[in-house]
Design a protein around this motif. Sequence first.
Motif, short mmCIF file in Angstrom:
data_model
loop_
_atom_site.label_atom_id
_atom_site.label_comp_id
_atom_site.label_asym_id
_atom_site.label_seq_id
_atom_site.Cartn_x
_atom_site.Cartn_y
_atom_site.Cartn_z
N LEU A 215 0.81 -1.22 0.00
CA LEU A 215 0.00 0.00 0.00
C LEU A 215 0.85 1.27 0.00
CD1 LEU A 215 -2.63 -1.21 2.61
CD2 LEU A 215 -2.95 -1.05 0.15
N GLY A 216 2.15 1.13 0.31
CA GLY A 216 3.06 2.26 0.22
C GLY A 216 2.87 3.33 1.27
N SER A 217 2.23 2.99 2.39
CA SER A 217 1.95 3.99 3.42
C SER A 217 1.83 3.31 4.77
CB SER A 217 0.66 4.74 3.08
OG SER A 217 0.13 5.40 4.22
N GLN A 218 2.50 3.88 5.78
CA GLN A 218 2.39 3.31 7.11
C GLN A 218 0.96 3.47 7.65
OE1 GLN A 218 5.02 4.99 10.07
NE2 GLN A 218 4.83 3.22 11.40
N GLY A 219 0.33 4.59 7.32
CA GLY A 219 -1.04 4.82 7.76
C GLY A 219 -1.99 3.78 7.19
N LEU A 220 -1.85 3.48 5.89
CA LEU A 220 -2.70 2.47 5.26
C LEU A 220 -2.37 1.08 5.79
CD1 LEU A 220 -2.83 3.70 1.54
CD2 LEU A 220 -4.66 3.78 3.25
N ALA A 221 -1.09 0.86 6.10
CA ALA A 221 -0.70 -0.43 6.67
C ALA A 221 -1.36 -0.64 8.04
CB ALA A 221 0.82 -0.52 6.80
N LYS A 222 -1.44 0.42 8.84
CA LYS A 222 -2.13 0.34 10.13
C LYS A 222 -3.61 0.05 9.94
CE LYS A 222 1.00 3.31 12.80
NZ LYS A 222 1.14 4.60 13.53
N ASP A 223 -4.20 0.69 8.91
CA ASP A 223 -5.60 0.43 8.61
C ASP A 223 -5.80 -1.03 8.21
OD1 ASP A 223 -6.24 3.06 9.13
OD2 ASP A 223 -6.27 3.67 7.01
N LEU A 224 -4.85 -1.56 7.43
CA LEU A 224 -4.93 -2.95 7.01
C LEU A 224 -4.86 -3.88 8.21
CD1 LEU A 224 -4.96 -5.16 4.81
CD2 LEU A 224 -2.45 -4.97 4.74
N LEU A 225 -3.96 -3.58 9.14
CA LEU A 225 -3.84 -4.38 10.36
C LEU A 225 -5.14 -4.37 11.15
CD1 LEU A 225 -2.25 -6.00 12.47
CD2 LEU A 225 -1.37 -3.82 13.36
N GLN A 226 -5.71 -3.19 11.33
CA GLN A 226 -6.94 -3.05 12.10
C GLN A 226 -8.10 -3.78 11.43
OE1 GLN A 226 -8.03 0.97 13.06
NE2 GLN A 226 -10.12 0.43 13.63
N GLU A 227 -8.25 -3.59 10.13
CA GLU A 227 -9.35 -4.22 9.42
C GLU A 227 -9.20 -5.74 9.40
OE1 GLU A 227 -12.06 -2.80 8.33
OE2 GLU A 227 -11.38 -0.82 8.97
N THR A 228 -7.97 -6.20 9.18
CA THR A 228 -7.72 -7.65 9.14
C THR A 228 -8.05 -8.30 10.48
OG1 THR A 228 -5.98 -7.44 7.47
CG2 THR A 228 -5.97 -9.44 8.81
N MET A 229 -7.56 -7.70 11.56
CA MET A 229 -7.77 -8.31 12.86
C MET A 229 -9.22 -8.20 13.32
SD MET A 229 -4.98 -9.74 13.23
CE MET A 229 -5.42 -10.52 14.80
N THR A 230 -9.91 -7.17 12.87
CA THR A 230 -11.35 -7.08 13.16
C THR A 230 -12.09 -8.24 12.50
OG1 THR A 230 -11.31 -4.67 13.38
CG2 THR A 230 -13.44 -5.68 12.89
N LEU A 231 -11.71 -8.54 11.26
CA LEU A 231 -12.32 -9.65 10.54
C LEU A 231 -11.95 -10.99 11.17
CD1 LEU A 231 -11.89 -8.45 6.85
CD2 LEU A 231 -14.03 -8.70 8.10
N VAL A 232 -10.71 -11.11 11.64
CA VAL A 232 -10.29 -12.34 12.32
C VAL A 232 -11.16 -12.57 13.56
CG1 VAL A 232 -8.41 -13.41 13.65
CG2 VAL A 232 -7.93 -12.34 11.44
N TRP A 233 -11.41 -11.50 14.30
CA TRP A 233 -12.23 -11.62 15.51
C TRP A 233 -13.68 -12.00 15.17
CZ3 TRP A 233 -11.96 -12.04 20.61
CH2 TRP A 233 -13.09 -11.74 21.38
N THR A 234 -14.24 -11.35 14.16
CA THR A 234 -15.66 -11.57 13.86
C THR A 234 -15.91 -12.83 13.04
OG1 THR A 234 -15.51 -10.16 11.88
CG2 THR A 234 -16.17 -9.11 13.95
N LYS A 235 -14.91 -13.29 12.29
CA LYS A 235 -15.11 -14.44 11.41
C LYS A 235 -14.32 -15.68 11.85
CE LYS A 235 -16.09 -11.61 7.31
NZ LYS A 235 -17.47 -12.08 7.12
N ALA A 236 -13.80 -15.66 13.05
CA ALA A 236 -12.99 -16.79 13.52
C ALA A 236 -13.74 -18.11 13.44
CB ALA A 236 -12.52 -16.53 14.95
N HIS A 237 -15.06 -18.06 13.58
CA HIS A 237 -15.86 -19.29 13.54
C HIS A 237 -15.81 -19.98 12.17
CE1 HIS A 237 -18.49 -16.13 11.98
NE2 HIS A 237 -19.17 -17.08 11.36
N LEU A 238 -15.36 -19.25 11.15
CA LEU A 238 -15.27 -19.84 9.81
C LEU A 238 -13.98 -20.63 9.61
CD1 LEU A 238 -16.55 -16.81 7.67
CD2 LEU A 238 -17.84 -18.81 8.46
N PHE A 239 -13.05 -20.50 10.54
CA PHE A 239 -11.77 -21.21 10.42
C PHE A 239 -11.99 -22.70 10.67
CE2 PHE A 239 -8.07 -22.92 12.84
CZ PHE A 239 -7.22 -23.07 11.76
N ASP A 240 -11.44 -23.52 9.79
CA ASP A 240 -11.52 -24.98 9.92
C ASP A 240 -10.11 -25.55 9.96
OD1 ASP A 240 -11.93 -27.69 9.76
OD2 ASP A 240 -13.43 -27.58 8.16
N ALA A 241 -9.70 -26.00 11.14
CA ALA A 241 -8.33 -26.49 11.32
C ALA A 241 -8.06 -27.76 10.51
CB ALA A 241 -8.07 -26.75 12.80
#
Length: 203
Positions: free
Chosen positions: A59-85
């Motif tokens: 993304l070429g930006s630390q600010g956008l990278a932080k947004d990516l981290l936040q959005e990714t981890m929010t999805l991990v929290w909300t969609k964790a039930h979809l993970f199949d080990a």
Amino acid sequence: MTVQLSNAMNQRTSSENQTPHQWLNTLLLQVAAERDKAAFQQIFHHVAGKIMSFGQQRLGSQGLAKDLLQETMTLVWTKAHLFDAEKGNAITWIFTVMRNQCFDMLRKVQHNREDCLGDNIWPLVDVAPAEADHAVTREQQSLLLSHLEKLPPKQRQVVQGIYLRELTHQQLAEELKVPVGTVKSRLRLGLEKLRSCMEQYDD
């Protein structure tokens, strides 16, 4: 999920024998089944650096990278039930979520860039010559339309369709019988050439 959680509980009691992948699987299953914030925090600390590095590179930006981290981890929290080990490991699943989110962000960045290019150029066309406050505005308008006529035909067709005929990307794609991505690509190239021409005029 019950079987997976049972396995995770057994793995938790012998975590010293787990591989990193097994450990992360256990944590993600705990998040899915128990909404375990402590487990989520461990996952966050484990992957945050890798996601930030990926985000800054793509993304070429630390600010956008932080947004990516936040959005990714929010999805991990909300969609964790979809993970199949049984179908894969947690790190691969999390990085798939990250890449998909990154693609979405790149599309938004490109869309905003096109909007910015258009906003910088097309107000000149929206002003009728008789309503212009200054001669320079009429001159710029005439110059812009002149440069528009000099664009390669396919780029000119798209720019005119979007900004003069006010069609949507989808409508124009259907009319031209090309993919929406092709319309966007031609539009971006056309706007960049027009902007370059107008910047030379301003100089």
